[in-house]
Design a protein around this motif. Structure first.
Motif, PDB file in Angstrom:
ATOM      1  N   ARG A   1       0.824  -1.217   0.000  1.00 25.29           N
ATOM      2  CA  ARG A   1       0.000   0.000   0.000  1.00 25.29           C
ATOM      3  C   ARG A   1       0.862   1.273   0.000  1.00 25.29           C
ATOM      4  NH1 ARG A   1      -4.589  -1.674   4.533  1.00 25.29           N
ATOM      5  NH2 ARG A   1      -5.662  -3.246   3.247  1.00 25.29           N
ATOM      6  N   SER A   2       2.113   1.121  -0.360  1.00 26.25           N
ATOM      7  CA  SER A   2       3.009   2.277  -0.363  1.00 26.25           C
ATOM      8  C   SER A   2       2.648   3.232  -1.499  1.00 26.25           C
ATOM      9  CB  SER A   2       4.465   1.809  -0.524  1.00 26.25           C
ATOM     10  OG  SER A   2       4.609   1.176  -1.791  1.00 26.25           O
ATOM     11  N   SER A   3       3.428   4.308  -1.595  1.00 24.83           N
ATOM     12  CA  SER A   3       3.138   5.352  -2.581  1.00 24.83           C
ATOM     13  C   SER A   3       3.361   4.887  -4.009  1.00 24.83           C
ATOM     14  CB  SER A   3       4.007   6.585  -2.293  1.00 24.83           C
ATOM     15  OG  SER A   3       5.383   6.229  -2.319  1.00 24.83           O
ATOM     16  N   LEU A   4       4.125   3.819  -4.197  1.00 26.11           N
ATOM     17  CA  LEU A   4       4.343   3.298  -5.551  1.00 26.11           C
ATOM     18  C   LEU A   4       3.205   2.360  -5.907  1.00 26.11           C
ATOM     19  CD1 LEU A   4       8.181   2.546  -5.827  1.00 26.11           C
ATOM     20  CD2 LEU A   4       6.889   4.492  -6.696  1.00 26.11           C
ATOM     21  N   LYS A   5       2.353   2.779  -6.821  1.00 24.98           N
ATOM     22  CA  LYS A   5       1.200   1.972  -7.203  1.00 24.98           C
ATOM     23  C   LYS A   5       1.548   0.922  -8.247  1.00 24.98           C
ATOM     24  CE  LYS A   5      -1.240   4.538  -4.523  1.00 24.98           C
ATOM     25  NZ  LYS A   5      -1.652   4.005  -3.198  1.00 24.98           N
ATOM     26  N   ASP A   6       2.831   0.918  -8.705  1.00 25.68           N
ATOM     27  CA  ASP A   6       3.220  -0.008  -9.769  1.00 25.68           C
ATOM     28  C   ASP A   6       3.752  -1.327  -9.223  1.00 25.68           C
ATOM     29  OD1 ASP A   6       2.726   1.982 -11.808  1.00 25.68           O
ATOM     30  OD2 ASP A   6       4.542   2.971 -11.059  1.00 25.68           O
ATOM     31  N   ILE A   7       3.810  -1.483  -7.888  1.00 25.71           N
ATOM     32  CA  ILE A   7       4.278  -2.747  -7.313  1.00 25.71           C
ATOM     33  C   ILE A   7       3.225  -3.826  -7.556  1.00 25.71           C
ATOM     34  CG2 ILE A   7       4.904  -3.946  -5.195  1.00 25.71           C
ATOM     35  CD1 ILE A   7       5.971  -1.328  -4.117  1.00 25.71           C
ATOM     36  N   MET A   8       3.617  -4.883  -8.264  1.00 30.15           N
ATOM     37  CA  MET A   8       2.684  -5.963  -8.613  1.00 30.15           C
ATOM     38  C   MET A   8       2.730  -7.110  -7.621  1.00 30.15           C
ATOM     39  SD  MET A   8       3.090  -6.072 -12.767  1.00 30.15           S
ATOM     40  CE  MET A   8       1.738  -7.250 -12.867  1.00 30.15           C
ATOM     41  N   GLY A   9       3.836  -7.215  -6.874  1.00 30.64           N
ATOM     42  CA  GLY A   9       3.920  -8.294  -5.911  1.00 30.64           C
ATOM     43  C   GLY A   9       5.135  -8.165  -5.037  1.00 30.64           C
ATOM     44  N   ALA A  10       5.025  -8.637  -3.787  1.00 29.69           N
ATOM     45  CA  ALA A  10       6.146  -8.642  -2.853  1.00 29.69           C
ATOM     46  C   ALA A  10       6.245 -10.040  -2.266  1.00 29.69           C
ATOM     47  CB  ALA A  10       5.942  -7.605  -1.756  1.00 29.69           C
ATOM     48  N   TYR A  11       7.454 -10.569  -2.163  1.00 25.29           N
ATOM     49  CA  TYR A  11       7.662 -11.963  -1.767  1.00 25.29           C
ATOM     50  C   TYR A  11       8.798 -12.015  -0.761  1.00 25.29           C
ATOM     51  CZ  TYR A  11       5.228 -12.348  -6.205  1.00 25.29           C
ATOM     52  OH  TYR A  11       4.331 -12.198  -7.234  1.00 25.29           O
ATOM     53  N   LEU A  12       8.588 -12.832   0.282  1.00 28.67           N
ATOM     54  CA  LEU A  12       9.606 -13.041   1.306  1.00 28.67           C
ATOM     55  C   LEU A  12       9.978 -14.520   1.279  1.00 28.67           C
ATOM     56  CD1 LEU A  12      11.257 -11.786   3.580  1.00 28.67           C
ATOM     57  CD2 LEU A  12       9.414 -12.373   5.147  1.00 28.67           C
ATOM     58  N   PHE A  13      11.241 -14.780   0.951  1.00 36.28           N
ATOM     59  CA  PHE A  13      11.726 -16.157   0.827  1.00 36.28           C
ATOM     60  C   PHE A  13      12.591 -16.486   2.029  1.00 36.28           C
ATOM     61  CE2 PHE A  13      11.364 -14.320  -3.435  1.00 36.28           C
ATOM     62  CZ  PHE A  13      10.472 -15.206  -4.028  1.00 36.28           C
ATOM     63  N   LYS A  14      12.377 -17.734   2.547  1.00 36.78           N
ATOM     64  CA  LYS A  14      13.175 -18.183   3.695  1.00 36.78           C
ATOM     65  C   LYS A  14      13.247 -19.701   3.665  1.00 36.78           C
ATOM     66  CE  LYS A  14      13.566 -17.839   8.720  1.00 36.78           C
ATOM     67  NZ  LYS A  14      13.695 -19.303   8.943  1.00 36.78           N
ATOM     68  N   ASP A  15      14.453 -20.180   3.872  1.00 37.70           N
ATOM     69  CA  ASP A  15      14.654 -21.640   3.950  1.00 37.70           C
ATOM     70  C   ASP A  15      14.099 -22.343   2.723  1.00 37.70           C
ATOM     71  OD1 ASP A  15      15.851 -21.272   6.399  1.00 37.70           O
ATOM     72  OD2 ASP A  15      13.947 -21.510   7.481  1.00 37.70           O
ATOM     73  N   SER A  16      14.465 -21.824   1.544  1.00 39.67           N
ATOM     74  CA  SER A  16      14.102 -22.440   0.262  1.00 39.67           C
ATOM     75  C   SER A  16      12.592 -22.523   0.051  1.00 39.67           C
ATOM     76  CB  SER A  16      14.710 -23.855   0.143  1.00 39.67           C
ATOM     77  OG  SER A  16      16.111 -23.803   0.246  1.00 39.67           O
ATOM     78  N   SER A  17      11.848 -21.641   0.692  1.00 44.18           N
ATOM     79  CA  SER A  17      10.405 -21.636   0.491  1.00 44.18           C
ATOM     80  C   SER A  17       9.898 -20.200   0.540  1.00 44.18           C
ATOM     81  CB  SER A  17       9.702 -22.462   1.572  1.00 44.18           C
ATOM     82  OG  SER A  17       9.914 -21.877   2.852  1.00 44.18           O
ATOM     83  N   ILE A  18       8.704 -20.007   0.022  1.00 44.35           N
ATOM     84  CA  ILE A  18       8.077 -18.694   0.067  1.00 44.35           C
ATOM     85  C   ILE A  18       7.400 -18.554   1.423  1.00 44.35           C
ATOM     86  CG2 ILE A  18       6.438 -17.154  -1.044  1.00 44.35           C
ATOM     87  CD1 ILE A  18       6.820 -18.688  -3.619  1.00 44.35           C
ATOM     88  N   PHE A  19       7.954 -17.729   2.266  1.00 47.67           N
ATOM     89  CA  PHE A  19       7.443 -17.577   3.615  1.00 47.67           C
ATOM     90  C   PHE A  19       6.202 -16.688   3.645  1.00 47.67           C
ATOM     91  CE2 PHE A  19       7.377 -15.871   7.929  1.00 47.67           C
ATOM     92  CZ  PHE A  19       7.540 -17.026   8.672  1.00 47.67           C
TER      93      PHE A  19
END
Length: 601
Positions: free
Chosen positions: A116-134
């Motif tokens: 929800r930040s000021s950049l409306k062009d962000i299509m996705g955010a991903y946090l990876f940990k231990d070889s998996s999508i956390f």
């Protein structure tokens, strides 16, 4: 042959045609030169101004892109504000535990805030940990990052050690067709206590944000604005088909502007470099689009030049006709004089230059008539002989002045090399014409040689000349034109067959009461039989064949002036070179007794 026939045809034209041609050229050439130079200068200034303006424009775009990417970097750092983030590196995770669930809820909340930040062009955010999508959160289509550890960007982000890393534009892996292009921003999350990574954050950003920045600027009807990375990979291009290719031109500087040929079309390339990302913001401008308006100006200039030329031709035709009419009348009267009618007279309607010529013609006819009647034919023949003698003296000056005129014409036409050669030839000719002294200094003789060799060096750049004359010998007196013919002979017969490749060495020194000068070349040399033939001719004072007439001339002049003991000596080896040595008497110690002694010897 063709040039001679053209010149002969021009020479046979009537004076009216020649004057019309000369008037036309005198007007046409300045008009053409001024038009072309003015148009060229206008085009160069136009291109420079366009380049400067475009670089300023691209610089502003670059600053906007930097602000955009800095905002993206700030957003990626905002996840550190989540209190539970650092606990991820210190717990043993049990997927069913309440702490795991609470932590995931907190991170999802942080990811949602990031989205929800000021950049409306962000299509996705991903946090990876231990070889998996956390954790993941997105506003665009679902993206398949199941094999993220095999992607090249993953290792690069880990190697960045917590610094943000821009990942070039690519098509995301999903079921949408066509798959949209995004660029990504990755950051390895570092535990400051252990200084080790406990996860990787990846943000996918639509290239539409970059498009919005670039589309704020109008870049001509056919101009292009796009962004590449340092390796030339396309980050953003308004034509989707171009996103898969690379920009092949090298852009090594921080900013620059140059013109190059791309697929048969001349293009102005302007670019600046983003200080934050190192990306290149590139602007392409077709040269024909820049010169479209200037071509209209050029056509207008040519039209004005054509009208001016037509008016000048008409005026010159009228003027030459008014000038030539009385001259034609004089020519008719002259033909009558040629036929023996010495009673003709020209009646001039005006006392202008042509009237004065007519008056002179009348006086001339009257005098001729008197001479004929007074039987002074022998005097006439004598005057003709005197005239020819005077003409033979004038001819060298006429030729020198003609060379100067050709030199000026070559410089006007921009042919500076021909102009230099003609100038040197004229200088050499003037030296020969003005040389009337019986004796000259060695310095003057060397000046003849330098001018001659400079002229030949323009024809054969690899030709070398070394002059080693003793300093005190330069002011000594010698016969004129005795060294230059030997240098010319060495060049023509020794080095010219080798395309001028070689060296001519000129040495001079005092040897008691004598002065010796040696001219040596490393050319083709002379075979033994021919060398003996030339030496025998020199000894018997018989003229050598025309190919070596310079040797005979120099040898005979020295012997006539100094005596038979003096002259030149010729040595040569086939394939090695030729050496000619002169022996002269030192004029500072010269006396009549010396001349008598040489005769005795």
């Amino acid at each position: 042959m063709k040039k001679r026939s053209v010149w002969r045809a021009f020479r046979d034209w009537s004076m009216v045609k020649k004057l019309n041609v000369l008037y036309t050229l005198m007007i046409l050439l300045p008009v053409v030169v001024v038009t072309l130079l003015g148009f060229q200068r206008y085009n160069e200034n136009l291109k420079k101004k366009v380049a400067d303006f475009d670089l300023q424009l691209l610089g502003q775009i670059g600053r906007n892109v930097d602000n955009y990417l800095e905002e993206l970097d700030r957003i990626s750092l905002s996840i550190y504000l989540e209190d539970n983030l650092e606990t991820m590196s210190s717990r043993n995770k049990d997927l069913g535990s309440a702490s795991e669930f609470q932590e995931k809820v907190s991170l999802d909340k942080a990811m949602k805030i990031l989205m929800r930040s000021s950049l409306k062009d962000i299509m996705g955010a991903y946090l990876f940990k231990d070889s998996s999508i956390f954790s993941q959160y997105g506003s665009g289509p679902n993206v398949d990052y199941s094999n993220f550890t095999r992607d090249p960007w993953y290792d690069k982000v880990l190697a960045a050690d917590g610094k943000g890393l821009l990942i070039p534009s690519h098509q995301i892996r999903n079921h949408t067709k066509p798959a949209p292009y995004v660029f990504s921003y990755g950051r390895s999350l570092i535990d400051v206590n252990k200084h080790e990574s406990f996860g990787v954050l990846l943000i996918d950003v639509s290239i539409q944000g970059l498009a919005d920045i670039l589309q704020q600027v109008e870049h001509g009807q056919k101009g292009q604005l796009f962004i590449t990375d340092k390796e030339g990979r396309m980050i953003y291009h308004p034509v989707t088909e171009q996103m898969t290719g690379n920009f092949t031109l090298r852009l090594p500087n921080q900013q620059d502007s140059f013109i190059t040929n791309v697929n048969g079309e001349w293009i102005m390339v302007n670019y600046v470099t983003s200080s934050f990302s190192g990306w290149k913001i590139v602007g392409l401008v077709p040269i024909r689009e820049l010169t479209q308006d200037s071509n209209i100006l050029l056509n207008l200039l040519w039209t004005l030049a054509g009208i001016t030329l037509l008016i000048s031709i008409a005026i010159s035709a009228v003027l030459t006709s008014s000038m030539m009419k009385p001259l034609k009348k004089i020519r008719v009267l002259m033909r009558k004089v040629e036929e023996g009618d010495y009673k003709v007279q020209y009646r001039s309607p005006a006392n202008d230059e042509i009237g004065q010529v007519g008056h002179s013609f009348n006086v001339m006819v009257q005098k001729i008539n008197e001479l004929v009647y007074n039987e002074l034919t022998m005097n006439i023949l004598k005057k003709e002989a005197d005239f020819k003698a005077l003409q033979s003296q004038i001819n060298p000056h006429f030729l020198y002045n003609t060379l100067e005129s050709i030199n000026m014409k070559a410089e006007v036409n921009g042919d500076y090399e021909v102009a230099d050669m003609i100038s040197l030839l004229g200088k050499l000719f003037r030296m020969s014409v003005n040389q009337s002294s019986e004796m000259i200094s060695f310095a003057q003789e060397l000046e003849f040689i330098r001018v001659y060799m400079k002229l030949q060096k323009m024809r054969y750049p690899k030709l070398e000349t070394h002059i080693a004359i003793e300093e005190e010998l330069l002011n000594a007196k010698t016969l004129p034109w005795i060294i230059q013919p030997l240098v010319e002979n060495a060049f023509v017969h020794g080095l010219a067959p080798h395309k001028g490749l070689g060296c001519i060495r000129i040495e001079g020194w005092r040897d008691g009461p004598y002065i010796r000068v040696r001219v040596t070349d490393d050319g083709i040399g002379i075979d033994v039989e021919k060398l003996r033939h030339i030496q025998s001719k020199l000894l018997t004072e018989t003229s050598v064949e025309t190919s070596h007439i310079g040797l005979t001339n120099v040898h005979n002049r020295i012997r006539i002036y100094f005596g038979d003991a003096y002259g030149l000596t010729l040595r040569s080896t086939l394939g090695t070179g030729t050496s000619v040595e002169l022996m002269l008497h030192d004029m500072e110690n010269w006396s009549d007794e010396d001349y008598a002694d040489t005769d005795d010897r």
